[in-house]
Design an enzyme around this catalytic site. Structure first.
Site, PDB file in Angstrom:
ATOM      1  N   ASP A 130       0.851  -1.197   0.000  1.00 49.38           N
ATOM      2  CA  ASP A 130       0.000   0.000   0.000  1.00 49.38           C
ATOM      3  C   ASP A 130       0.881   1.240   0.000  1.00 49.38           C
ATOM      4  OD1 ASP A 130      -2.388  -1.394   0.101  1.00 49.38           O
ATOM      5  OD2 ASP A 130      -2.687  -1.124   2.255  1.00 49.38           O
ATOM      6  N   ARG A 182      -1.323  -0.659  -8.593  1.00 53.08           N
ATOM      7  CA  ARG A 182      -2.713  -0.295  -8.258  1.00 53.08           C
ATOM      8  C   ARG A 182      -2.781   1.228  -8.298  1.00 53.08           C
ATOM      9  NH1 ARG A 182      -3.819  -1.063  -2.280  1.00 53.08           N
ATOM     10  NH2 ARG A 182      -4.414  -3.222  -2.689  1.00 53.08           N
TER      11      ARG A 182
HETATM   12  C1  FAD Z   1      -8.764  -1.331  -3.293  1.00 50.06           C
HETATM   13  C2  FAD Z   1      -8.328   0.009  -2.801  1.00 50.06           C
HETATM   14  C3  FAD Z   1      -7.058   0.173  -2.291  1.00 50.06           C
HETATM   15  C4  FAD Z   1      -6.623   1.418  -1.863  1.00 50.06           C
HETATM   16  N1  FAD Z   1      -5.326   1.573  -1.456  1.00 50.06           N
HETATM   17  C5  FAD Z   1      -4.893   2.807  -1.129  1.00 50.06           C
HETATM   18  C6  FAD Z   1      -3.518   3.055  -0.842  1.00 50.06           C
HETATM   19  O1  FAD Z   1      -2.671   2.161  -0.860  1.00 50.06           O
HETATM   20  N2  FAD Z   1      -3.158   4.322  -0.527  1.00 50.06           N
HETATM   21  C7  FAD Z   1      -4.055   5.371  -0.498  1.00 50.06           C
HETATM   22  O2  FAD Z   1      -3.663   6.512  -0.260  1.00 50.06           O
HETATM   23  N3  FAD Z   1      -5.361   5.147  -0.763  1.00 50.06           N
HETATM   24  C8  FAD Z   1      -5.801   3.912  -1.071  1.00 50.06           C
HETATM   25  N4  FAD Z   1      -7.117   3.726  -1.370  1.00 50.06           N
HETATM   26  C9  FAD Z   1      -8.107   4.790  -1.064  1.00 50.06           C
HETATM   27  C10 FAD Z   1      -8.259   5.756  -2.228  1.00 50.06           C
HETATM   28  O3  FAD Z   1      -7.078   6.517  -2.378  1.00 50.06           O
HETATM   29  C11 FAD Z   1      -9.456   6.702  -2.012  1.00 50.06           C
HETATM   30  O4  FAD Z   1      -9.247   7.430  -0.841  1.00 50.06           O
HETATM   31  C12 FAD Z   1     -10.791   5.991  -1.922  1.00 50.06           C
HETATM   32  O5  FAD Z   1     -10.855   4.903  -2.774  1.00 50.06           O
HETATM   33  C13 FAD Z   1     -11.946   6.957  -2.288  1.00 50.06           C
HETATM   34  O6  FAD Z   1     -11.768   7.459  -3.562  1.00 50.06           O
HETATM   35  P1  FAD Z   1     -12.617   7.035  -4.849  1.00 50.06           P
HETATM   36  O7  FAD Z   1     -11.641   6.697  -5.915  1.00 50.06           O
HETATM   37  O8  FAD Z   1     -13.593   5.986  -4.550  1.00 50.06           O
HETATM   38  O9  FAD Z   1     -13.278   8.386  -5.332  1.00 50.06           O
HETATM   39  P2  FAD Z   1     -14.167   9.463  -4.607  1.00 50.06           P
HETATM   40  O10 FAD Z   1     -14.247  10.577  -5.581  1.00 50.06           O
HETATM   41  O11 FAD Z   1     -13.705   9.736  -3.231  1.00 50.06           O
HETATM   42  O12 FAD Z   1     -15.572   8.746  -4.512  1.00 50.06           O
HETATM   43  C14 FAD Z   1     -16.339   8.393  -5.657  1.00 50.06           C
HETATM   44  C15 FAD Z   1     -17.675   7.830  -5.181  1.00 50.06           C
HETATM   45  O13 FAD Z   1     -17.434   6.598  -4.509  1.00 50.06           O
HETATM   46  C16 FAD Z   1     -18.265   6.453  -3.376  1.00 50.06           C
HETATM   47  N5  FAD Z   1     -17.404   6.381  -2.172  1.00 50.06           N
HETATM   48  C17 FAD Z   1     -16.086   6.639  -2.102  1.00 50.06           C
HETATM   49  N6  FAD Z   1     -15.628   6.447  -0.859  1.00 50.06           N
HETATM   50  C18 FAD Z   1     -16.680   6.065  -0.123  1.00 50.06           C
HETATM   51  C19 FAD Z   1     -16.846   5.723   1.228  1.00 50.06           C
HETATM   52  N7  FAD Z   1     -15.815   5.724   2.094  1.00 50.06           N
HETATM   53  N8  FAD Z   1     -18.086   5.387   1.636  1.00 50.06           N
HETATM   54  C20 FAD Z   1     -19.131   5.365   0.783  1.00 50.06           C
HETATM   55  N9  FAD Z   1     -19.028   5.684  -0.512  1.00 50.06           N
HETATM   56  C21 FAD Z   1     -17.826   6.021  -0.968  1.00 50.06           C
HETATM   57  C22 FAD Z   1     -19.166   7.655  -3.374  1.00 50.06           C
HETATM   58  O14 FAD Z   1     -20.327   7.321  -4.066  1.00 50.06           O
HETATM   59  C23 FAD Z   1     -18.388   8.688  -4.146  1.00 50.06           C
HETATM   60  O15 FAD Z   1     -19.216   9.628  -4.722  1.00 50.06           O
HETATM   61  C24 FAD Z   1      -7.538   2.511  -1.867  1.00 50.06           C
HETATM   62  C25 FAD Z   1      -8.818   2.346  -2.383  1.00 50.06           C
HETATM   63  C26 FAD Z   1      -9.220   1.128  -2.862  1.00 50.06           C
HETATM   64  C27 FAD Z   1     -10.579   1.010  -3.456  1.00 50.06           C
END
Ligand code: FAD
Length: 310
Positions: A130, A182
């Protein structure tokens, strides 16, 4: 403002100790966390398998301050890998370097990660490192390149965050090296000189980096719940003749289950990130920061529990 406040709180140890003892906070966390035991995570992975969805398991914890905690986390990962293998599940875990002792001693951290990668490799599995906040980005990639990749190659992959200004260069280099990446947006509070302050720029950068990974990357993982971006990925892949098995979508446990199912039913590869363990506070705060309505949901639950209808 709310996002910044929640991310700031996620790093406060005092609040952490208070919240950890709070039953209602745990109830909220349990929406995003499989449970406290290895068995809880394995059970979620088994349930996902019935829906033909993959899993990557994360033992919650970060920024350990002493070697015994790093060694204990390593041992927990070894137990998870064995248990996934015993259950005939795909062996796939996600690991944070600060949990492996990155802040204490890089040699300790590297040897812990290598122990995990060795076991994963024995089981035909995969380890994702991560990505934490930007102060660790270069060090993480350096440790991967110098200590991990030479021994384990594509059994181990890394994460790149579209929020960071440097990520276009990192993606290009990782593509050239054939590293499995990723791509996510980034979950940490970052200074403006290293990260895009506007969400629109983070999203636009995600799309640009994703297109490069889809065209040239090594089985990239598109980690987002952003439906507009996901649809764009699918459209872009079909326009460029990129088969569905050359990349996968990844989402977090407890977020957009409907979309996970829908994508899988449509033939896309889907993997869910399953966190478990008692150190859930910073993880919960980052999830709340991503969606302010989650805070309203939590406050609503707490109020209902405090003043139940008679
Ligand atoms: C498999 C995976 C691994 C990850 N690994 C890392 C990592 O190593 N380092 C790191 O910094 N980040 C990591 N993240 C977190 C990532 O950086 C984001 O903070 C997180 O995924 C929210 O961003 P989004 O792309 O979904 O977009 P956003 O623009 O935040 O959200 C898009 C839509 O998704 C839905 N959504 C998003 N988050 C939520 C929530 N918490 N609850 C409910 N609905 C939600 C909502 O409908 C929102 O409108 C990871 C995420 C995933 C999915």
């Amino acid at each position: 403002m709310l996002r910044h406040g929640l991310l700031w709180l996620s790093e406060r140890r005092g609040v952490y100790n208070f919240v950890r003892r709070n039953r209602l906070a745990w109830r909220m966390a349990s929406r995003f966390v499989a449970g406290e035991a290895v068995e809880d995570a394995v059970q979620v992975a088994l349930n996902l398998r019935t829906r033909d969805i993959g899993a990557t398991v994360d033992f919650l914890g970060e920024s350990v301050a002493a070697p015994p905690a790093a060694l204990a986390a390593r041992d927990k990962y070894l137990a998870i890998l064995d248990q996934l293998h015993t259950e005939n599940l795909e062996v796939n875990v996600s690991v944070k370097l600060t949990q492996m002792g990155f802040d204490i001693d890089e040699n300790l951290c590297a040897s812990n990660v290598c122990a995990i990668a060795t076991r994963a490799k024995e089981h035909g599995g995969f380890v994702r490192i991560d990505m934490e906040s930007s102060e660790y980005t270069q060090r993480t990639l350096d440790l991967y390149r110098t200590r991990v990749a030479p021994q384990f190659g594509n059994c181990v992959g890394v994460v790149i965050q579209s929020a960071l200004r440097r990520s276009a260069d990192d993606i290009q280099q990782l593509i050239d090296e054939g590293v499995r990446v990723r791509l996510c947006k980034g979950a940490y509070l970052e200074p403006q000189d290293v990260a895009f302050p506007k969400k629109a720029d983070v999203d636009a950068n995600f799309v640009a980096l994703m297109e490069r990974l889809l065209l040239k990357g090594n089985h990239p993982a598109i980690a987002t719940h952003d439906e507009r971006i996901i649809r764009h990925a699918q459209h872009f892949a079909s326009q460029h003749g990129i088969a569905a098995d050359r990349f996968e979508f990844q989402m977090l446990y407890g977020v957009r289950r409907d979309l996970q199912q829908q994508l899988r039913a449509g033939g896309a590869g889907v993997r869910v990130y399953i966190p478990f363990g008692s150190q859930w506070y910073p993880y919960l705060m980052r999830r709340l920061a991503e969606r302010p309505s989650n805070v309203a949901f939590m406050v609503g639950n707490i109020m209902r529990e405090m003043w139940p209808r008679s």
